[in-house]
Design a protein around this motif. Structure first.
Motif, PDB file in Angstrom:
ATOM      1  N   UNK A 269      -4.940 -18.586  -5.291  1.00 26.13           N
ATOM      2  CA  UNK A 269      -6.105 -17.965  -5.497  1.00 26.13           C
ATOM      3  C   UNK A 269      -5.839 -16.396  -5.805  1.00 26.13           C
ATOM      4  N   UNK A 270      -6.918 -15.590  -6.299  1.00 30.32           N
ATOM      5  CA  UNK A 270      -6.534 -14.370  -6.545  1.00 30.32           C
ATOM      6  C   UNK A 270      -6.286 -13.604  -5.047  1.00 30.32           C
ATOM      7  N   UNK A 271      -7.063 -14.060  -4.438  1.00 28.07           N
ATOM      8  CA  UNK A 271      -6.547 -13.482  -2.967  1.00 28.07           C
ATOM      9  C   UNK A 271      -5.095 -13.744  -2.577  1.00 28.07           C
ATOM     10  N   UNK A 272      -4.440 -14.973  -2.683  1.00 28.78           N
ATOM     11  CA  UNK A 272      -3.244 -15.205  -2.127  1.00 28.78           C
ATOM     12  C   UNK A 272      -2.214 -14.444  -3.211  1.00 28.78           C
ATOM     13  N   UNK A 273      -2.442 -14.348  -4.256  1.00 30.35           N
ATOM     14  CA  UNK A 273      -1.634 -13.784  -5.199  1.00 30.35           C
ATOM     15  C   UNK A 273      -1.623 -12.207  -4.852  1.00 30.35           C
ATOM     16  N   UNK A 274      -2.783 -11.604  -4.652  1.00 27.09           N
ATOM     17  CA  UNK A 274      -2.880 -10.214  -4.324  1.00 27.09           C
ATOM     18  C   UNK A 274      -2.016 -10.044  -3.042  1.00 27.09           C
ATOM     19  N   UNK A 275      -2.169 -10.753  -2.004  1.00 28.74           N
ATOM     20  CA  UNK A 275      -1.419 -10.607  -0.807  1.00 28.74           C
ATOM     21  C   UNK A 275      -0.049 -10.647  -1.213  1.00 28.74           C
ATOM     22  N   UNK A 276       0.671 -11.543  -1.971  1.00 29.76           N
ATOM     23  CA  UNK A 276       1.991 -11.886  -2.082  1.00 29.76           C
ATOM     24  C   UNK A 276       2.577 -10.668  -3.116  1.00 29.76           C
ATOM     25  N   UNK A 277       1.564 -10.089  -4.024  1.00 29.79           N
ATOM     26  CA  UNK A 277       2.155  -9.016  -4.888  1.00 29.79           C
ATOM     27  C   UNK A 277       1.937  -7.690  -4.137  1.00 29.79           C
ATOM     28  N   UNK A 278       1.373  -7.745  -3.151  1.00 28.34           N
ATOM     29  CA  UNK A 278       0.997  -6.401  -2.195  1.00 28.34           C
ATOM     30  C   UNK A 278       0.338  -5.538  -3.268  1.00 28.34           C
ATOM     31  N   UNK A 279      -0.757  -6.178  -3.679  1.00 32.96           N
ATOM     32  CA  UNK A 279      -1.766  -5.100  -4.663  1.00 32.96           C
ATOM     33  C   UNK A 279      -3.167  -5.431  -4.238  1.00 32.96           C
ATOM     34  N   UNK A 280      -4.057  -4.504  -4.697  1.00 31.37           N
ATOM     35  CA  UNK A 280      -5.343  -4.711  -3.957  1.00 31.37           C
ATOM     36  C   UNK A 280      -6.043  -5.744  -4.885  1.00 31.37           C
ATOM     37  N   UNK A 281      -6.690  -6.608  -4.212  1.00 33.62           N
ATOM     38  CA  UNK A 281      -7.429  -7.863  -4.797  1.00 33.62           C
ATOM     39  C   UNK A 281      -7.932  -7.522  -6.338  1.00 33.62           C
ATOM     40  N   UNK A 282      -8.805  -6.470  -6.477  1.00 38.02           N
ATOM     41  CA  UNK A 282      -9.256  -5.985  -7.842  1.00 38.02           C
ATOM     42  C   UNK A 282      -8.118  -5.899  -9.000  1.00 38.02           C
ATOM     43  N   UNK A 283      -7.015  -5.749  -8.241  1.00 39.82           N
ATOM     44  CA  UNK A 283      -5.977  -5.745  -9.484  1.00 39.82           C
ATOM     45  C   UNK A 283      -5.845  -6.900 -10.004  1.00 39.82           C
ATOM     46  N   UNK A 284      -5.654  -8.155  -9.456  1.00 38.50           N
ATOM     47  CA  UNK A 284      -5.393  -9.455  -9.871  1.00 38.50           C
ATOM     48  C   UNK A 284      -6.601  -9.904 -10.827  1.00 38.50           C
ATOM     49  N   UNK A 285      -7.846  -9.371 -10.327  1.00 38.93           N
ATOM     50  CA  UNK A 285      -9.092  -9.943 -11.579  1.00 38.93           C
ATOM     51  C   UNK A 285      -9.192  -8.848 -12.437  1.00 38.93           C
ATOM     52  N   UNK A 286      -8.622  -7.659 -12.418  1.00 42.31           N
ATOM     53  CA  UNK A 286      -8.491  -6.721 -13.605  1.00 42.31           C
ATOM     54  C   UNK A 286      -7.624  -7.283 -14.729  1.00 42.31           C
ATOM     55  N   UNK A 287      -6.388  -7.548 -14.269  1.00 43.26           N
ATOM     56  CA  UNK A 287      -5.459  -8.113 -15.271  1.00 43.26           C
ATOM     57  C   UNK A 287      -5.520  -9.607 -15.512  1.00 43.26           C
ATOM     58  N   UNK A 288      -6.347 -10.483 -14.769  1.00 43.24           N
ATOM     59  CA  UNK A 288      -6.511 -11.836 -15.136  1.00 43.24           C
ATOM     60  C   UNK A 288      -7.845 -12.277 -14.743  1.00 43.24           C
ATOM     61  N   UNK A 289      -8.856 -12.203 -15.620  1.00 44.05           N
ATOM     62  CA  UNK A 289     -10.164 -12.364 -15.133  1.00 44.05           C
ATOM     63  C   UNK A 289     -10.364 -13.612 -14.475  1.00 44.05           C
ATOM     64  N   UNK A 290      -9.541 -14.895 -14.961  1.00 44.47           N
ATOM     65  CA  UNK A 290      -9.680 -15.963 -14.132  1.00 44.47           C
ATOM     66  C   UNK A 290      -8.417 -16.652 -13.568  1.00 44.47           C
ATOM     67  N   UNK A 291      -8.519 -17.742 -12.851  1.00 44.35           N
ATOM     68  CA  UNK A 291      -6.974 -18.110 -12.331  1.00 44.35           C
ATOM     69  C   UNK A 291      -6.312 -18.799 -13.859  1.00 44.35           C
ATOM     70  N   UNK A 292      -7.158 -19.306 -14.519  1.00 48.21           N
ATOM     71  CA  UNK A 292      -6.545 -20.216 -15.749  1.00 48.21           C
ATOM     72  C   UNK A 292      -5.797 -19.026 -16.598  1.00 48.21           C
ATOM     73  N   UNK A 293      -6.321 -17.761 -16.596  1.00 53.62           N
ATOM     74  CA  UNK A 293      -5.585 -16.898 -17.322  1.00 53.62           C
ATOM     75  C   UNK A 293      -4.178 -16.422 -16.572  1.00 53.62           C
ATOM     76  N   UNK A 294      -4.348 -16.472 -15.224  1.00 56.54           N
ATOM     77  CA  UNK A 294      -3.094 -16.041 -14.503  1.00 56.54           C
ATOM     78  C   UNK A 294      -2.180 -17.379 -14.713  1.00 56.54           C
ATOM     79  N   UNK A 295      -2.499 -18.565 -14.773  1.00 56.22           N
ATOM     80  CA  UNK A 295      -1.914 -19.709 -14.778  1.00 56.22           C
ATOM     81  C   UNK A 295      -1.397 -19.749 -16.280  1.00 56.22           C
TER      82      UNK A 295
END
Length: 178
Positions: free
Chosen positions: A30-56
């Motif tokens: 999830x964006x939340x689990x990835x943000x925690x693992x990357x030690x970045x704000x949650x908004x950073x994951x959705x800024x760089x990857x709008x959807x989880x499919x984009x991240x995948x």
């Protein structure tokens, strides 16, 4: 508060996604689990990857690059007289050696493409690129058959947890090469 410039953030997010999927499967992503693992704000994951499919998609592309590096480092396809079956069996042996997290991740992402159409083009890119590479040594139909056989061998090794048998792989690949 001023924004902190972080040119590596996108890459850290991709790396974190790979670690999350490696540890917990795609269901744990999830964006939340990835943000925690990357030690970045949650908004950073959705800024760089709008959807989880984009991240995948980004994670699968990076996983594909790992196998491409194995192929490039061996360099065996540069020689027109190479024993193609032996070279391919060696690739798989190197890819499956040691920690299989990356291999498992790549196959998990490929299988996710069954339910996530956004991943299908990336999965196809890898198969097409490998088949194109093999056509330096064989015809296009045989090249595609070799890619399918390599996938099958790798999946069997991963699913059955049996050790990779390079001799067996070389023999069956040799039968397809002819």
């Amino acid at each position: 508060m001023a924004r902190r410039y972080d040119p590596e953030r996108r890459q850290r997010i991709i790396d974190a996604a790979i670690r999350v999927v490696g540890a917990h499967g795609i269901a744990g992503l999830s964006h939340r689990t990835v943000a925690a693992e990357a030690d970045v704000p949650l908004g950073s994951t959705t800024y760089h990857f709008k959807t989880l499919d984009d991240l995948l998609v980004a994670a699968l592309r990076q996983a594909n690059e790992g196998f491409a590096k194995v192929i490039a480092s061996r360099g065996g396809l540069e020689d027109p007289d190479t024993d193609l079956a032996a070279e391919l069996a060696g690739w798989m042996g190197e890819w499956l050696a040691g920690d299989r997290t990356g291999v498992e991740l790549e196959y998990e992402l490929y299988l996710a493409a069954l339910r996530r159409p956004a991943l299908r083009p990336v999965a196809a890119e890898w198969a097409d690129a490998l088949a194109d590479l093999l056509t330096r040594h064989t015809d296009p139909v045989t090249a595609r058959a070799l890619v399918a056989l390599m996938d099958g061998i790798c999946l069997q090794v991963l699913l059955t947890e049996t050790p990779y048998d390079e001799g067996y792989a070389r023999e069956v690949l040799g039968r397809v090469v002819g």
